[in-house]
Design an enzyme around this catalytic site. Structure first.
Site, short mmCIF file in Angstrom:
data_model
loop_
_atom_site.label_atom_id
_atom_site.label_comp_id
_atom_site.label_asym_id
_atom_site.label_seq_id
_atom_site.Cartn_x
_atom_site.Cartn_y
_atom_site.Cartn_z
CG ASN A 43 -7.94 -2.04 -4.83
OD1 ASN A 43 -7.00 -2.81 -4.60
ND2 ASN A 43 -8.19 -1.02 -4.02
CG ASP B 232 -2.05 0.98 1.13
OD1 ASP B 232 -2.40 1.36 -0.01
OD2 ASP B 232 -2.58 1.38 2.18
#
Ligand code: IPE
Ligand code: IPE
Ligand code: MG
Length: 246
Positions: free
Chosen positions: A67, A19
């Site tokens: 996502n 991330d």
């Protein structure tokens, strides 16, 4: 003498939530995709070092079921990067004896990505040096729903006994069937959450959170995480004395 929990062990299975690409780019006043591109370089380096030090399973969270809700341009940019990564890395994977696997809903990926992925999985199938799991369109809850559905079907069919269902049965119906659970779970980018990653498999993983954005997470940072892992005492519910045998 060192305590037994302080040996320099290489975790058998390392899982990473990669991330921080977007913020890395934004901090540089660049588009988010610039961060994702830089992140691919970290992927290359971490795969290489993991293989080098003898990690047996490396799982990288590259794209979650959630996502898909990002802007179309970002999603399609990520898919293009994924495809070119797979195309350019195939030779290196074969040379380094790396077996590629995909965790996730492959059928939701665009057809061109899917076909490159399928090919890379097939081509590396007999590699045994390390297994690289790419979590793509992956969600832990959706994975569990899929497992429950499949087990229910087998119970109705009679090939599974609902009364005898065990934890092993559940593990055997996940994308990671046949693989050990992660020993070390790393999340870069500063957030302290699992974001639907390996919900079942991570039940006893050692968690390691770092502020470092994924594009800045390289060999040294990976080795630091492993060193921290080696200072932890994994008790699995027992007492410290039981673990050290004192
Ligand atoms: C992780 O980086 C990569 C993916 C989720 C595909 P992000 O894109 O989430 O980066 P941040 O969290 O916005 O910085
Ligand atoms: C988790 O990152 C998914 C991947 C790294 C692929 P996100 O950036 O999507 O997670 P949230 O939204 O901050 O929880
Ligand atoms: Mg993020």
């Amino acid at each position: 003498m060192d305590a037994p929990d302080q040996h320099n062990l290489v975790p058998r299975h390392v899982a990473i939530i990669m991330d921080g690409n977007g913020r890395w780019a934004e901090e540089r006043h660049r588009p988010r995709l610039f961060g994702h591109k830089a992140g691919v370089e970290s992927v290359r380096e971490i795969v290489e070092v993991a293989r080098e030090i003898g990690v047996a399973f490396l799982t990288l969270y590259a794209f979650s079921t959630e996502n898909w809700n990002r802007p179309n341009l970002e999603v399609s940019g990520l898919m293009t990067l994924l495809k070119s990564y797979l195309q350019s890395e195939l030779r290196t994977m074969l040379r380094n004896d790396i077996r590629l696997r995909c965790l996730g809903e492959q059928d939701r990926l665009p057809e061109d990505v899917r076909s490159v992925l399928r090919q890379a999985i097939a081509d590396t199938n007999s590699c045994r040096g390390m297994t690289l799991n790419l979590a793509l369109s992956y969600g832990g809850r959706s994975e569990l729903v899929g497992a429950v559905r499949e087990m229910a079907r087998k119970c109705l069919e009679g090939s599974l006994d609902w009364n005898a269902l065990s934890e092993t049965d559940i593990s055997d119906h996940l994308f990671t069937a046949g693989q050990p659970d992660p020993d070390l779970l790393i999340r870069t980018g500063g957030e302290h959450r699992l974001s639907n990653f390996l919900l079942w498999q991570a039940s006893y993983a050692e968690l390691y959170f770092t502020e470092i954005r994924w594009p800045d997470f390289r060999k040294q940072q990976f080795l630091d995480a492993i060193q921290t892992f080696n200072l932890r005492q994994r008790r699995f519910g027992r007492t410290g004395a039981q673990v050290t045998g004192e």
